[in-house]
Scaffold this motif. Structure first.
Motif, PDB file in Angstrom:
ATOM      1  N   ASP A   1      41.642  34.539  42.328  1.00  0.00           N
ATOM      2  CA  ASP A   1      42.505  35.651  41.948  1.00  0.00           C
ATOM      3  C   ASP A   1      42.338  35.846  40.454  1.00  0.00           C
ATOM      4  N   LEU A   2      41.907  37.046  40.078  1.00  0.00           N
ATOM      5  CA  LEU A   2      41.601  37.341  38.682  1.00  0.00           C
ATOM      6  C   LEU A   2      42.434  38.515  38.187  1.00  0.00           C
ATOM      7  N   ALA A   3      42.548  38.603  36.887  1.00  0.00           N
ATOM      8  CA  ALA A   3      43.180  39.740  36.226  1.00  0.00           C
ATOM      9  C   ALA A   3      42.246  40.196  35.118  1.00  0.00           C
ATOM     10  N   GLN A   4      42.202  41.506  34.913  1.00  0.00           N
ATOM     11  CA  GLN A   4      41.342  42.054  33.869  1.00  0.00           C
ATOM     12  C   GLN A   4      42.131  43.089  33.084  1.00  0.00           C
ATOM     13  N   SER A   5      42.183  42.909  31.776  1.00  0.00           N
ATOM     14  CA  SER A   5      42.767  43.906  30.875  1.00  0.00           C
ATOM     15  C   SER A   5      41.610  44.668  30.250  1.00  0.00           C
ATOM     16  N   GLN A   6      41.672  45.993  30.355  1.00  0.00           N
ATOM     17  CA  GLN A   6      40.615  46.846  29.815  1.00  0.00           C
ATOM     18  C   GLN A   6      41.201  47.782  28.768  1.00  0.00           C
TER      19      GLN A   6
ATOM     20  N   ARG B   1      34.240  50.209  26.026  1.00  0.00           N
ATOM     21  CA  ARG B   1      35.210  49.499  26.867  1.00  0.00           C
ATOM     22  C   ARG B   1      35.204  48.028  26.475  1.00  0.00           C
ATOM     23  N   LEU B   2      36.385  47.509  26.198  1.00  0.00           N
ATOM     24  CA  LEU B   2      36.580  46.103  25.858  1.00  0.00           C
ATOM     25  C   LEU B   2      37.413  45.519  26.993  1.00  0.00           C
ATOM     26  N   ALA B   3      36.981  44.391  27.542  1.00  0.00           N
ATOM     27  CA  ALA B   3      37.678  43.842  28.700  1.00  0.00           C
ATOM     28  C   ALA B   3      37.871  42.338  28.561  1.00  0.00           C
ATOM     29  N   LEU B   4      39.029  41.901  29.009  1.00  0.00           N
ATOM     30  CA  LEU B   4      39.355  40.484  29.122  1.00  0.00           C
ATOM     31  C   LEU B   4      39.493  40.195  30.603  1.00  0.00           C
ATOM     32  N   THR B   5      38.714  39.234  31.106  1.00  0.00           N
ATOM     33  CA  THR B   5      38.828  38.818  32.503  1.00  0.00           C
ATOM     34  C   THR B   5      39.174  37.339  32.518  1.00  0.00           C
ATOM     35  N   ALA B   6      40.198  37.005  33.294  1.00  0.00           N
ATOM     36  CA  ALA B   6      40.658  35.613  33.374  1.00  0.00           C
ATOM     37  C   ALA B   6      41.264  35.390  34.752  1.00  0.00           C
ATOM     38  N   THR B   7      41.470  34.129  35.092  1.00  0.00           N
ATOM     39  CA  THR B   7      42.193  33.851  36.327  1.00  0.00           C
ATOM     40  C   THR B   7      43.599  34.432  36.165  1.00  0.00           C
ATOM     41  N   ALA B   8      44.205  34.759  37.295  1.00  0.00           N
ATOM     42  CA  ALA B   8      45.568  35.285  37.246  1.00  0.00           C
ATOM     43  C   ALA B   8      46.490  34.293  36.541  1.00  0.00           C
TER      44      ALA B   8
ATOM     45  N   VAL C   1      45.786  33.843  27.544  1.00  0.00           N
ATOM     46  CA  VAL C   1      44.688  34.253  26.655  1.00  0.00           C
ATOM     47  C   VAL C   1      44.831  35.701  26.189  1.00  0.00           C
ATOM     48  N   LEU C   2      45.850  36.398  26.688  1.00  0.00           N
ATOM     49  CA  LEU C   2      46.048  37.798  26.323  1.00  0.00           C
ATOM     50  C   LEU C   2      46.286  37.964  24.822  1.00  0.00           C
ATOM     51  N   ALA C   3      47.013  37.057  24.192  1.00  0.00           N
ATOM     52  CA  ALA C   3      47.249  37.159  22.742  1.00  0.00           C
ATOM     53  C   ALA C   3      45.933  37.075  21.970  1.00  0.00           C
TER      54      ALA C   3
ATOM     55  N   PHE D   1      43.043  38.126  23.079  1.00  0.00           N
ATOM     56  CA  PHE D   1      42.398  39.423  23.300  1.00  0.00           C
ATOM     57  C   PHE D   1      43.029  40.477  22.386  1.00  0.00           C
ATOM     58  N   GLN D   2      44.334  40.467  22.270  1.00  0.00           N
ATOM     59  CA  GLN D   2      45.007  41.423  21.393  1.00  0.00           C
ATOM     60  C   GLN D   2      44.607  41.202  19.943  1.00  0.00           C
ATOM     61  N   GLU D   3      44.462  39.937  19.540  1.00  0.00           N
ATOM     62  CA  GLU D   3      43.981  39.621  18.184  1.00  0.00           C
ATOM     63  C   GLU D   3      42.577  40.181  17.988  1.00  0.00           C
ATOM     64  N   PHE D   4      41.714  39.984  18.973  1.00  0.00           N
ATOM     65  CA  PHE D   4      40.358  40.511  18.941  1.00  0.00           C
ATOM     66  C   PHE D   4      40.380  42.037  18.802  1.00  0.00           C
ATOM     67  N   LEU D   5      41.206  42.715  19.602  1.00  0.00           N
ATOM     68  CA  LEU D   5      41.267  44.181  19.570  1.00  0.00           C
ATOM     69  C   LEU D   5      41.638  44.702  18.189  1.00  0.00           C
TER      70      LEU D   5
END
Length: 169
Positions: free
Chosen positions: A114-119, A137-144, A150-152, A154-158
Protein backbone atom coordinates in the motif's frame (compact mmCIF):
# COMPACT_ATOMS: atom_id res chain seq x y z
CA UNK A 1 18.66 6.35 -19.37
CA UNK A 2 17.06 9.19 -17.41
CA UNK A 3 14.90 11.66 -19.30
CA UNK A 4 15.71 15.36 -19.42
CA UNK A 5 13.50 18.14 -18.16
CA UNK A 6 12.02 20.61 -20.64
CA UNK A 7 13.36 23.48 -18.49
CA UNK A 8 16.34 23.56 -16.15
CA UNK A 9 15.63 23.74 -12.43
CA UNK A 10 17.69 23.94 -9.25
CA UNK A 11 16.91 22.25 -5.95
CA UNK A 12 18.47 20.88 -2.78
CA UNK A 13 17.73 17.43 -1.41
CA UNK A 14 16.80 17.08 2.26
CA UNK A 15 19.57 15.78 4.52
CA UNK A 16 20.21 12.07 4.11
CA UNK A 17 18.33 11.58 0.83
CA UNK A 18 20.48 9.88 -1.80
CA UNK A 19 20.37 10.57 -5.54
CA UNK A 20 19.94 7.46 -7.70
CA UNK A 21 20.02 6.86 -11.41
CA UNK A 22 16.52 5.73 -12.47
CA UNK A 23 17.33 2.84 -14.82
CA UNK A 24 14.58 0.65 -16.30
CA UNK A 25 14.62 -2.82 -14.78
CA UNK A 26 15.81 -1.39 -11.46
CA UNK A 27 12.31 -0.83 -10.18
CA UNK A 28 11.89 2.33 -12.26
CA UNK A 29 10.13 0.73 -15.24
CA UNK A 30 6.89 2.43 -14.21
CA UNK A 31 8.58 5.84 -14.50
CA UNK A 32 10.46 5.90 -17.82
CA UNK A 33 10.31 9.70 -18.07
CA UNK A 34 12.00 10.37 -14.73
CA UNK A 35 14.79 12.93 -15.06
CA UNK A 36 15.94 12.75 -11.44
CA UNK A 37 15.32 10.43 -8.50
CA UNK A 38 16.43 10.24 -4.89
CA UNK A 39 15.70 7.69 -2.16
CA UNK A 40 15.24 7.94 1.57
CA UNK A 41 18.07 6.26 3.52
CA UNK A 42 15.72 4.19 5.72
CA UNK A 43 13.39 1.86 3.78
CA UNK A 44 10.04 0.90 5.31
CA UNK A 45 9.38 -2.85 5.10
CA UNK A 46 11.80 -3.11 2.17
CA UNK A 47 10.46 -0.11 0.20
CA UNK A 48 12.53 3.06 -0.12
CA UNK A 49 10.55 6.27 -0.17
CA UNK A 50 11.57 8.24 -3.22
CA UNK A 51 11.39 11.67 -4.78
CA UNK A 52 11.18 11.86 -8.56
CA UNK A 53 11.18 14.74 -11.01
CA UNK A 54 9.88 14.66 -14.57
CA UNK A 55 8.42 17.21 -16.93
CA UNK A 56 6.89 17.95 -20.27
CA UNK A 57 5.79 20.68 -22.61
CA UNK A 58 2.04 20.11 -22.65
CA UNK A 59 -0.31 20.81 -25.51
CA UNK A 60 -1.65 24.35 -25.28
CA UNK A 61 -5.12 23.40 -24.06
CA UNK A 62 -3.91 21.05 -21.29
CA UNK A 63 -4.55 22.31 -17.79
CA UNK A 64 -2.64 21.19 -14.72
CA UNK A 65 -5.78 19.24 -13.71
CA UNK A 66 -5.71 17.49 -17.11
CA UNK A 67 -2.08 16.50 -16.56
CA UNK A 68 -2.86 15.30 -13.04
CA UNK A 69 -5.76 13.23 -14.43
CA UNK A 70 -3.40 11.73 -17.01
CA UNK A 71 -1.02 10.78 -14.22
CA UNK A 72 -3.83 9.02 -12.35
CA UNK A 73 -4.84 7.17 -15.53
CA UNK A 74 -1.23 6.07 -16.14
CA UNK A 75 -0.89 4.83 -12.56
CA UNK A 76 -4.12 2.84 -12.96
CA UNK A 77 -2.41 0.91 -15.79
CA UNK A 78 0.22 -0.46 -13.38
CA UNK A 79 -1.37 -0.34 -9.91
CA UNK A 80 -4.54 -1.37 -8.13
CA UNK A 81 -7.04 0.66 -6.15
CA UNK A 82 -5.75 4.05 -7.31
CA UNK A 83 -7.58 6.82 -5.50
CA UNK A 84 -7.19 10.59 -5.49
CA UNK A 85 -7.16 11.31 -1.76
CA UNK A 86 -6.76 15.08 -2.18
CA UNK A 87 -6.25 17.66 -4.93
CA UNK A 88 -5.99 21.41 -4.94
CA UNK A 89 -4.76 24.23 -7.09
CA UNK A 90 -2.12 26.43 -5.50
CA UNK A 91 0.27 29.14 -6.62
CA UNK A 92 -0.72 32.28 -8.49
CA UNK A 93 -1.95 33.25 -11.95
CA UNK A 94 1.68 33.93 -12.93
CA UNK A 95 2.98 30.69 -11.40
CA UNK A 96 0.13 28.17 -11.18
CA UNK A 97 0.63 24.84 -9.46
CA UNK A 98 -1.45 21.85 -8.48
CA UNK A 99 -0.96 19.31 -5.71
CA UNK A 100 -2.54 15.92 -5.38
CA UNK A 101 -2.17 12.93 -3.10
CA UNK A 102 -2.79 9.46 -4.49
CA UNK A 103 -3.16 6.16 -2.67
CA UNK A 104 -2.73 2.83 -4.42
CA UNK A 105 -1.54 -0.74 -4.17
CA UNK A 106 1.38 -1.93 -6.32
CA UNK A 107 3.95 -4.68 -6.49
CA UNK A 108 7.48 -3.59 -5.62
CA UNK A 109 10.32 -5.99 -4.98
CA UNK A 110 7.92 -8.89 -5.52
CA UNK A 111 5.65 -7.73 -2.68
CA UNK A 112 2.27 -5.99 -2.97
CA UNK A 113 2.40 -2.77 -0.96
CA UNK A 114 0.00 0.00 0.00
CA UNK A 115 1.62 3.20 -1.21
CA UNK A 116 0.91 6.91 -1.15
CA UNK A 117 2.19 9.47 -3.62
CA UNK A 118 2.19 13.25 -3.23
CA UNK A 119 2.53 15.06 -6.55
CA UNK A 120 3.19 18.72 -7.28
CA UNK A 121 2.77 20.14 -10.76
CA UNK A 122 4.58 23.42 -11.43
CA UNK A 123 3.80 25.45 -14.55
CA UNK A 124 6.87 27.37 -15.68
CA UNK A 125 6.76 30.03 -18.39
CA UNK A 126 9.58 30.20 -20.93
CA UNK A 127 11.63 33.32 -20.19
CA UNK A 128 12.40 33.82 -23.90
CA UNK A 129 8.87 33.14 -25.22
CA UNK A 130 6.16 33.78 -22.61
CA UNK A 131 3.61 31.97 -24.81
CA UNK A 132 5.41 28.69 -24.17
CA UNK A 133 5.18 26.80 -20.92
CA UNK A 134 6.61 23.68 -19.40
CA UNK A 135 5.24 21.62 -16.55
CA UNK A 136 7.51 19.96 -14.00
CA UNK A 137 6.10 17.20 -11.81
CA UNK A 138 7.71 16.51 -8.44
CA UNK A 139 6.54 13.38 -6.64
CA UNK A 140 7.08 11.69 -3.31
CA UNK A 141 6.22 7.98 -3.21
CA UNK A 142 6.32 6.08 0.07
CA UNK A 143 4.56 3.27 1.86
CA UNK A 144 1.25 4.36 3.32
CA UNK A 145 2.79 3.84 6.78
CA UNK A 146 5.88 6.01 6.08
CA UNK A 147 4.36 8.71 3.87
CA UNK A 148 3.46 11.19 6.60
CA UNK A 149 6.85 10.72 8.26
CA UNK A 150 8.76 11.75 5.09
CA UNK A 151 6.27 14.38 3.90
CA UNK A 152 8.09 17.16 5.81
CA UNK A 153 11.30 16.28 3.93
CA UNK A 154 9.40 16.53 0.63
CA UNK A 155 7.96 19.90 1.62
CA UNK A 156 11.47 21.09 2.54
CA UNK A 157 12.67 19.91 -0.87
CA UNK A 158 9.80 21.73 -2.64
CA UNK A 159 10.76 25.02 -0.99
CA UNK A 160 14.18 24.81 -2.70
CA UNK A 161 12.94 24.17 -6.27
CA UNK A 162 13.65 27.11 -8.58
CA UNK A 163 14.01 27.69 -12.31
CA UNK A 164 17.70 27.62 -13.20
CA UNK A 165 18.29 30.74 -15.22
CA UNK A 166 22.06 30.24 -15.22
CA UNK A 167 22.55 33.65 -13.67
CA UNK A 168 22.72 32.63 -10.02
CA UNK A 169 25.89 31.56 -8.27
Amino acid sequence: MPATLPVPIRFRLPDGWLPVRPEPGDGWAAAPDVAFAAVHPRPDAGFSANITIDGEIPVDAATLADLADDSVDHLREIARSVSVAARREVGSAEAPALTQRLTFSAVSGGVRRDLAQSQVYLSLTDVVDPHKRAVVRLALTATAAQHDAVLADFQEFLRTVRPDTGTEA
